[in-house]
Design a protein around this motif. Structure first.
Motif, PDB file in Angstrom:
ATOM      1  N   GLN A   1      20.605  36.080 -37.137  1.00  0.00           N
ATOM      2  CA  GLN A   1      19.904  37.311 -37.485  1.00  0.00           C
ATOM      3  C   GLN A   1      19.422  38.037 -36.223  1.00  0.00           C
ATOM      4  OE1 GLN A   1      15.952  37.245 -38.955  1.00  0.00           O
ATOM      5  NE2 GLN A   1      16.222  39.428 -38.480  1.00  0.00           N
ATOM      6  N   VAL A   2      18.881  37.260 -35.277  1.00  0.00           N
ATOM      7  CA  VAL A   2      18.379  37.845 -34.037  1.00  0.00           C
ATOM      8  C   VAL A   2      19.534  38.415 -33.199  1.00  0.00           C
ATOM      9  CG1 VAL A   2      17.260  37.264 -31.858  1.00  0.00           C
ATOM     10  CG2 VAL A   2      16.292  36.447 -33.999  1.00  0.00           C
ATOM     11  N   ALA A   3      20.680  37.754 -33.249  1.00  0.00           N
ATOM     12  CA  ALA A   3      21.851  38.251 -32.516  1.00  0.00           C
ATOM     13  C   ALA A   3      22.220  39.643 -33.027  1.00  0.00           C
ATOM     14  CB  ALA A   3      23.027  37.292 -32.662  1.00  0.00           C
ATOM     15  N   LYS A   4      22.157  39.808 -34.325  1.00  0.00           N
ATOM     16  CA  LYS A   4      22.477  41.108 -34.938  1.00  0.00           C
ATOM     17  C   LYS A   4      21.463  42.176 -34.582  1.00  0.00           C
ATOM     18  CE  LYS A   4      25.327  41.425 -38.966  1.00  0.00           C
ATOM     19  NZ  LYS A   4      25.718  40.112 -39.507  1.00  0.00           N
ATOM     20  N   SER A   5      20.184  41.797 -34.586  1.00  0.00           N
ATOM     21  CA  SER A   5      19.155  42.819 -34.410  1.00  0.00           C
ATOM     22  C   SER A   5      18.831  43.108 -32.952  1.00  0.00           C
ATOM     23  CB  SER A   5      17.870  42.423 -35.155  1.00  0.00           C
ATOM     24  OG  SER A   5      17.292  41.279 -34.565  1.00  0.00           O
ATOM     25  N   SER A   6      18.956  42.124 -32.075  1.00  0.00           N
ATOM     26  CA  SER A   6      18.375  42.296 -30.732  1.00  0.00           C
ATOM     27  C   SER A   6      19.256  41.935 -29.541  1.00  0.00           C
ATOM     28  CB  SER A   6      17.073  41.479 -30.635  1.00  0.00           C
ATOM     29  OG  SER A   6      16.098  41.993 -31.506  1.00  0.00           O
ATOM     30  N   PHE A   7      20.493  41.493 -29.779  1.00  0.00           N
ATOM     31  CA  PHE A   7      21.357  41.194 -28.631  1.00  0.00           C
ATOM     32  C   PHE A   7      22.076  42.473 -28.205  1.00  0.00           C
ATOM     33  CE2 PHE A   7      22.471  36.367 -29.192  1.00  0.00           C
ATOM     34  CZ  PHE A   7      21.119  36.054 -29.228  1.00  0.00           C
ATOM     35  N   PRO A   8      22.195  42.700 -26.897  1.00  0.00           N
ATOM     36  CA  PRO A   8      23.032  43.822 -26.446  1.00  0.00           C
ATOM     37  C   PRO A   8      24.503  43.524 -26.769  1.00  0.00           C
ATOM     38  CG  PRO A   8      22.382  42.481 -24.579  1.00  0.00           C
ATOM     39  CD  PRO A   8      21.654  41.934 -25.776  1.00  0.00           C
ATOM     40  N   LEU A   9      25.304  44.553 -26.748  1.00  0.00           N
ATOM     41  CA  LEU A   9      26.697  44.413 -27.178  1.00  0.00           C
ATOM     42  C   LEU A   9      27.455  43.303 -26.431  1.00  0.00           C
ATOM     43  CD1 LEU A   9      28.983  45.340 -28.961  1.00  0.00           C
ATOM     44  CD2 LEU A   9      29.358  47.283 -27.431  1.00  0.00           C
ATOM     45  N   CYS A  10      27.201  43.158 -25.127  1.00  0.00           N
ATOM     46  CA  CYS A  10      27.916  42.119 -24.364  1.00  0.00           C
ATOM     47  C   CYS A  10      27.665  40.737 -24.965  1.00  0.00           C
ATOM     48  CB  CYS A  10      27.498  42.136 -22.895  1.00  0.00           C
ATOM     49  SG  CYS A  10      25.719  42.014 -22.611  1.00  0.00           S
ATOM     50  N   MET A  11      26.440  40.473 -25.397  1.00  0.00           N
ATOM     51  CA  MET A  11      26.091  39.162 -25.922  1.00  0.00           C
ATOM     52  C   MET A  11      26.459  39.017 -27.394  1.00  0.00           C
ATOM     53  SD  MET A  11      25.091  37.778 -23.205  1.00  0.00           S
ATOM     54  CE  MET A  11      24.499  38.313 -21.584  1.00  0.00           C
ATOM     55  N   ARG A  12      26.335  40.103 -28.138  1.00  0.00           N
ATOM     56  CA  ARG A  12      26.804  40.095 -29.527  1.00  0.00           C
ATOM     57  C   ARG A  12      28.274  39.736 -29.591  1.00  0.00           C
ATOM     58  NH1 ARG A  12      24.407  43.920 -33.811  1.00  0.00           N
ATOM     59  NH2 ARG A  12      26.477  44.011 -34.691  1.00  0.00           N
ATOM     60  N   HIS A  13      29.036  40.334 -28.687  1.00  0.00           N
ATOM     61  CA  HIS A  13      30.481  40.098 -28.677  1.00  0.00           C
ATOM     62  C   HIS A  13      30.782  38.623 -28.391  1.00  0.00           C
ATOM     63  CE1 HIS A  13      34.709  40.732 -28.183  1.00  0.00           C
ATOM     64  NE2 HIS A  13      34.683  40.320 -26.935  1.00  0.00           N
ATOM     65  N   LEU A  14      30.135  38.063 -27.375  1.00  0.00           N
ATOM     66  CA  LEU A  14      30.351  36.650 -27.059  1.00  0.00           C
ATOM     67  C   LEU A  14      29.922  35.757 -28.221  1.00  0.00           C
ATOM     68  CD1 LEU A  14      29.158  36.588 -23.350  1.00  0.00           C
ATOM     69  CD2 LEU A  14      31.462  36.031 -24.161  1.00  0.00           C
ATOM     70  N   PHE A  15      28.783  36.085 -28.796  1.00  0.00           N
ATOM     71  CA  PHE A  15      28.237  35.300 -29.903  1.00  0.00           C
ATOM     72  C   PHE A  15      29.203  35.309 -31.086  1.00  0.00           C
ATOM     73  CE2 PHE A  15      25.491  34.597 -33.573  1.00  0.00           C
ATOM     74  CZ  PHE A  15      24.696  33.543 -33.138  1.00  0.00           C
ATOM     75  N   GLU A  16      29.708  36.488 -31.413  1.00  0.00           N
ATOM     76  CA  GLU A  16      30.628  36.595 -32.553  1.00  0.00           C
ATOM     77  C   GLU A  16      31.943  35.876 -32.273  1.00  0.00           C
ATOM     78  OE1 GLU A  16      30.903  40.787 -33.396  1.00  0.00           O
ATOM     79  OE2 GLU A  16      28.838  40.848 -34.165  1.00  0.00           O
ATOM     80  N   LYS A  17      32.437  35.998 -31.047  1.00  0.00           N
ATOM     81  CA  LYS A  17      33.691  35.319 -30.695  1.00  0.00           C
ATOM     82  C   LYS A  17      33.520  33.805 -30.763  1.00  0.00           C
ATOM     83  CE  LYS A  17      36.692  38.288 -30.417  1.00  0.00           C
ATOM     84  NZ  LYS A  17      37.787  38.206 -31.410  1.00  0.00           N
ATOM     85  N   LEU A  18      32.366  33.325 -30.313  1.00  0.00           N
ATOM     86  CA  LEU A  18      32.108  31.884 -30.374  1.00  0.00           C
ATOM     87  C   LEU A  18      32.082  31.411 -31.828  1.00  0.00           C
ATOM     88  CD1 LEU A  18      31.297  29.180 -29.037  1.00  0.00           C
ATOM     89  CD2 LEU A  18      28.917  29.956 -29.154  1.00  0.00           C
ATOM     90  N   ARG A  19      31.427  32.160 -32.699  1.00  0.00           N
ATOM     91  CA  ARG A  19      31.372  31.800 -34.115  1.00  0.00           C
ATOM     92  C   ARG A  19      32.766  31.848 -34.748  1.00  0.00           C
ATOM     93  NH1 ARG A  19      26.853  29.081 -34.699  1.00  0.00           N
ATOM     94  NH2 ARG A  19      24.975  30.173 -35.359  1.00  0.00           N
ATOM     95  N   GLU A  20      33.587  32.803 -34.279  1.00  0.00           N
ATOM     96  CA  GLU A  20      34.919  33.014 -34.845  1.00  0.00           C
ATOM     97  C   GLU A  20      35.933  32.000 -34.339  1.00  0.00           C
ATOM     98  OE1 GLU A  20      35.221  37.454 -34.806  1.00  0.00           O
ATOM     99  OE2 GLU A  20      37.270  36.952 -34.181  1.00  0.00           O
ATOM    100  N   ASP A  21      35.947  31.798 -33.024  1.00  0.00           N
ATOM    101  CA  ASP A  21      36.985  30.957 -32.394  1.00  0.00           C
ATOM    102  C   ASP A  21      36.501  29.533 -32.147  1.00  0.00           C
ATOM    103  OD1 ASP A  21      38.358  33.332 -32.284  1.00  0.00           O
ATOM    104  OD2 ASP A  21      38.068  33.658 -30.132  1.00  0.00           O
ATOM    105  N   HIS A  22      35.206  29.296 -32.266  1.00  0.00           N
ATOM    106  CA  HIS A  22      34.602  27.982 -31.959  1.00  0.00           C
ATOM    107  C   HIS A  22      34.888  27.570 -30.524  1.00  0.00           C
ATOM    108  CE1 HIS A  22      34.337  28.240 -36.222  1.00  0.00           C
ATOM    109  NE2 HIS A  22      35.639  28.106 -36.365  1.00  0.00           N
ATOM    110  N   HIS A  23      35.002  28.544 -29.681  1.00  0.00           N
ATOM    111  CA  HIS A  23      35.335  28.285 -28.280  1.00  0.00           C
ATOM    112  C   HIS A  23      35.030  29.520 -27.455  1.00  0.00           C
ATOM    113  CE1 HIS A  23      37.847  27.534 -24.716  1.00  0.00           C
ATOM    114  NE2 HIS A  23      37.646  26.265 -25.014  1.00  0.00           N
ATOM    115  N   LEU A  24      34.643  29.329 -26.200  1.00  0.00           N
ATOM    116  CA  LEU A  24      34.578  30.416 -25.223  1.00  0.00           C
ATOM    117  C   LEU A  24      35.011  29.830 -23.895  1.00  0.00           C
ATOM    118  CD1 LEU A  24      31.106  32.214 -25.707  1.00  0.00           C
ATOM    119  CD2 LEU A  24      33.357  33.180 -26.238  1.00  0.00           C
ATOM    120  N   LYS A  25      35.689  30.648 -23.104  1.00  0.00           N
ATOM    121  CA  LYS A  25      36.057  30.192 -21.764  1.00  0.00           C
ATOM    122  C   LYS A  25      34.833  30.166 -20.861  1.00  0.00           C
ATOM    123  CE  LYS A  25      40.869  31.414 -21.829  1.00  0.00           C
ATOM    124  NZ  LYS A  25      41.946  31.953 -21.000  1.00  0.00           N
TER     125      LYS A  25
END
Ligand code: SF4
Length: 189
Positions: free
Chosen positions: A13-37
Protein backbone atom coordinates in the motif's frame (compact mmCIF):
# COMPACT_ATOMS: atom_id res chain seq x y z
CA UNK A 1 11.49 14.01 12.22
CA UNK A 2 11.79 10.23 12.28
CA UNK A 3 9.13 8.21 10.53
CA UNK A 4 7.58 5.06 11.84
CA UNK A 5 9.20 1.88 10.63
CA UNK A 6 7.60 0.51 7.53
CA UNK A 7 6.09 -2.89 8.18
CA UNK A 8 5.80 -5.76 5.73
CA UNK A 9 2.02 -5.86 5.84
CA UNK A 10 1.79 -2.22 4.74
CA UNK A 11 4.53 -2.26 2.16
CA UNK A 12 2.38 -2.78 -0.96
CA UNK A 13 0.00 0.00 0.00
CA UNK A 14 2.82 2.39 0.91
CA UNK A 15 4.62 1.58 -2.35
CA UNK A 16 1.52 2.70 -4.23
CA UNK A 17 0.97 5.86 -2.25
CA UNK A 18 4.46 7.13 -1.46
CA UNK A 19 7.22 5.55 -3.56
CA UNK A 20 8.65 7.62 -6.42
CA UNK A 21 8.31 6.06 -9.85
CA UNK A 22 11.86 4.64 -9.86
CA UNK A 23 11.10 2.60 -6.73
CA UNK A 24 7.54 1.72 -7.67
CA UNK A 25 8.87 0.25 -10.88
CA UNK A 26 11.49 -1.87 -9.10
CA UNK A 27 8.96 -2.94 -6.48
CA UNK A 28 6.41 -4.00 -9.09
CA UNK A 29 9.01 -5.84 -11.17
CA UNK A 30 10.20 -7.71 -8.09
CA UNK A 31 6.63 -8.75 -7.26
CA UNK A 32 6.07 -9.75 -10.91
CA UNK A 33 9.33 -11.53 -11.75
CA UNK A 34 10.36 -12.60 -8.22
CA UNK A 35 13.80 -11.41 -9.15
CA UNK A 36 15.85 -8.25 -9.69
CA UNK A 37 19.37 -7.92 -10.99
CA UNK A 38 22.14 -6.49 -8.86
CA UNK A 39 21.62 -2.81 -9.76
CA UNK A 40 17.93 -3.06 -8.94
CA UNK A 41 18.54 -4.90 -5.67
CA UNK A 42 20.93 -2.18 -4.59
CA UNK A 43 18.73 0.75 -5.61
CA UNK A 44 15.54 -0.64 -4.07
CA UNK A 45 17.22 -2.36 -1.12
CA UNK A 46 18.97 0.77 0.13
CA UNK A 47 15.84 2.84 -0.42
CA UNK A 48 13.83 0.40 1.71
CA UNK A 49 16.47 0.53 4.39
CA UNK A 50 16.17 4.33 4.27
CA UNK A 51 12.40 4.25 4.72
CA UNK A 52 12.84 2.16 7.84
CA UNK A 53 12.51 -1.48 6.77
CA UNK A 54 14.39 -3.43 9.42
CA UNK A 55 16.99 -6.01 8.41
CA UNK A 56 14.89 -9.02 9.46
CA UNK A 57 11.92 -7.73 7.51
CA UNK A 58 14.13 -6.95 4.53
CA UNK A 59 15.43 -10.52 4.51
CA UNK A 60 11.88 -11.89 4.76
CA UNK A 61 10.68 -9.54 2.00
CA UNK A 62 13.42 -10.45 -0.50
CA UNK A 63 13.33 -14.12 0.39
CA UNK A 64 9.57 -14.38 -0.15
CA UNK A 65 10.07 -13.20 -3.76
CA UNK A 66 13.41 -14.75 -4.68
CA UNK A 67 12.57 -18.16 -3.25
CA UNK A 68 9.72 -18.40 -5.78
CA UNK A 69 12.27 -18.03 -8.56
CA UNK A 70 15.51 -19.58 -7.30
CA UNK A 71 14.41 -21.46 -4.15
CA UNK A 72 14.99 -20.55 -0.52
CA UNK A 73 18.26 -22.39 -0.21
CA UNK A 74 19.85 -20.55 -3.10
CA UNK A 75 18.52 -17.28 -1.72
CA UNK A 76 20.21 -17.95 1.62
CA UNK A 77 23.46 -18.87 -0.13
CA UNK A 78 23.69 -16.23 -2.84
CA UNK A 79 21.53 -13.25 -1.98
CA UNK A 80 21.07 -12.92 1.78
CA UNK A 81 24.69 -11.86 2.21
CA UNK A 82 24.33 -8.76 0.03
CA UNK A 83 21.22 -7.69 1.92
CA UNK A 84 23.00 -7.99 5.25
CA UNK A 85 25.91 -6.22 3.58
CA UNK A 86 23.67 -3.26 2.67
CA UNK A 87 22.74 -3.02 6.32
CA UNK A 88 26.41 -2.99 7.32
CA UNK A 89 26.32 -6.49 8.79
CA UNK A 90 28.93 -8.06 6.48
CA UNK A 91 32.24 -7.17 4.88
CA UNK A 92 33.58 -3.76 5.78
CA UNK A 93 30.45 -3.13 7.84
CA UNK A 94 29.89 0.17 6.12
CA UNK A 95 26.40 1.49 6.62
CA UNK A 96 25.55 2.14 2.98
CA UNK A 97 23.37 5.12 2.25
CA UNK A 98 20.43 5.12 -0.14
CA UNK A 99 21.12 6.49 -3.62
CA UNK A 100 20.33 10.10 -4.50
CA UNK A 101 18.46 11.10 -7.66
CA UNK A 102 21.68 12.34 -9.18
CA UNK A 103 23.33 8.95 -8.73
CA UNK A 104 20.29 7.08 -10.08
CA UNK A 105 19.86 9.42 -13.05
CA UNK A 106 23.50 8.98 -14.04
CA UNK A 107 23.39 5.18 -13.78
CA UNK A 108 23.43 3.15 -17.00
CA UNK A 109 20.93 0.28 -16.87
CA UNK A 110 21.30 -2.41 -19.56
CA UNK A 111 18.64 -4.60 -21.13
CA UNK A 112 16.91 -6.60 -18.39
CA UNK A 113 17.82 -4.08 -15.68
CA UNK A 114 15.05 -2.19 -13.93
CA UNK A 115 17.08 0.31 -11.94
CA UNK A 116 17.68 3.89 -13.04
CA UNK A 117 15.33 6.88 -13.25
CA UNK A 118 12.24 6.26 -15.41
CA UNK A 119 12.17 9.93 -16.47
CA UNK A 120 15.63 9.46 -17.92
CA UNK A 121 15.67 5.80 -18.90
CA UNK A 122 12.14 4.84 -20.00
CA UNK A 123 10.93 5.25 -23.57
CA UNK A 124 8.33 8.00 -23.96
CA UNK A 125 5.63 5.37 -24.45
CA UNK A 126 6.51 3.45 -21.29
CA UNK A 127 6.83 6.62 -19.25
CA UNK A 128 3.40 7.84 -20.36
CA UNK A 129 1.88 4.47 -19.48
CA UNK A 130 3.56 4.47 -16.06
CA UNK A 131 2.35 8.00 -15.31
CA UNK A 132 -1.20 7.09 -16.30
CA UNK A 133 -1.03 4.11 -13.99
CA UNK A 134 0.05 6.42 -11.14
CA UNK A 135 -3.06 8.51 -11.76
CA UNK A 136 -1.35 11.54 -13.28
CA UNK A 137 -3.87 13.47 -15.38
CA UNK A 138 -3.37 14.18 -19.09
CA UNK A 139 -2.37 17.80 -18.75
CA UNK A 140 0.12 17.02 -16.00
CA UNK A 141 1.57 14.22 -18.14
CA UNK A 142 2.27 16.75 -20.89
CA UNK A 143 3.98 19.06 -18.39
CA UNK A 144 6.09 16.14 -17.18
CA UNK A 145 7.03 15.21 -20.75
CA UNK A 146 8.12 18.83 -21.40
CA UNK A 147 10.54 18.61 -18.47
CA UNK A 148 11.81 15.24 -19.68
CA UNK A 149 12.48 16.64 -23.16
CA UNK A 150 14.53 19.44 -21.63
CA UNK A 151 16.35 16.83 -19.48
CA UNK A 152 15.02 18.19 -16.19
CA UNK A 153 14.30 14.77 -14.75
CA UNK A 154 14.01 15.82 -11.11
CA UNK A 155 11.58 18.58 -12.09
CA UNK A 156 9.58 15.97 -14.01
CA UNK A 157 9.48 13.88 -10.83
CA UNK A 158 8.48 16.94 -8.78
CA UNK A 159 5.56 17.63 -11.14
CA UNK A 160 4.50 14.01 -10.81
CA UNK A 161 4.66 14.27 -7.03
CA UNK A 162 2.50 17.40 -7.11
CA UNK A 163 -0.02 15.82 -9.49
CA UNK A 164 -0.52 12.65 -7.44
CA UNK A 165 -0.61 14.41 -4.07
CA UNK A 166 -2.55 17.50 -5.10
CA UNK A 167 -0.04 19.53 -3.11
CA UNK A 168 3.04 21.53 -3.97
CA UNK A 169 6.58 20.39 -3.37
CA UNK A 170 8.48 23.67 -3.18
CA UNK A 171 11.88 22.20 -2.41
CA UNK A 172 11.76 19.95 -5.49
CA UNK A 173 12.66 16.26 -5.50
CA UNK A 174 16.35 15.45 -5.16
CA UNK A 175 16.26 12.11 -3.35
CA UNK A 176 13.87 9.13 -3.53
CA UNK A 177 13.76 8.97 0.27
CA UNK A 178 12.84 12.66 0.38
CA UNK A 179 9.98 11.94 -2.04
CA UNK A 180 8.83 9.27 0.40
CA UNK A 181 9.00 11.40 3.55
CA UNK A 182 7.37 14.41 1.85
CA UNK A 183 4.59 12.10 0.64
CA UNK A 184 4.06 10.61 4.10
CA UNK A 185 3.92 14.09 5.61
CA UNK A 186 1.11 15.07 3.24
CA UNK A 187 -0.79 11.80 3.64
CA UNK A 188 -0.57 11.91 7.42
CA UNK A 189 -1.65 15.52 7.77
FE1 SF4 B 1 13.56 8.41 -8.59
FE2 SF4 B 1 14.74 10.79 -8.37
FE3 SF4 B 1 14.09 9.80 -10.78
FE4 SF4 B 1 12.22 10.66 -9.11
S1 SF4 B 1 13.85 11.92 -10.09
S2 SF4 B 1 12.14 8.77 -10.29
S3 SF4 B 1 13.03 10.03 -7.13
S4 SF4 B 1 15.59 8.97 -9.36
Amino acid sequence: REYAEISLKDIDQVAKSSFPLCMRHLFEKLREDHHLKHGGRMQLGLFLKGVGLKLDDALAFWKAEFSRKVGGERFDKEYAYSIRHNYGKEGKRTDYTPYSCQKIISSTPSVGDHHGCPYRHFSEENLRAALNKMGVGNRAVEDVMDKVRSRHYQLACTLTFEAVHGASCDAGINHPNQYYTDSQKILES
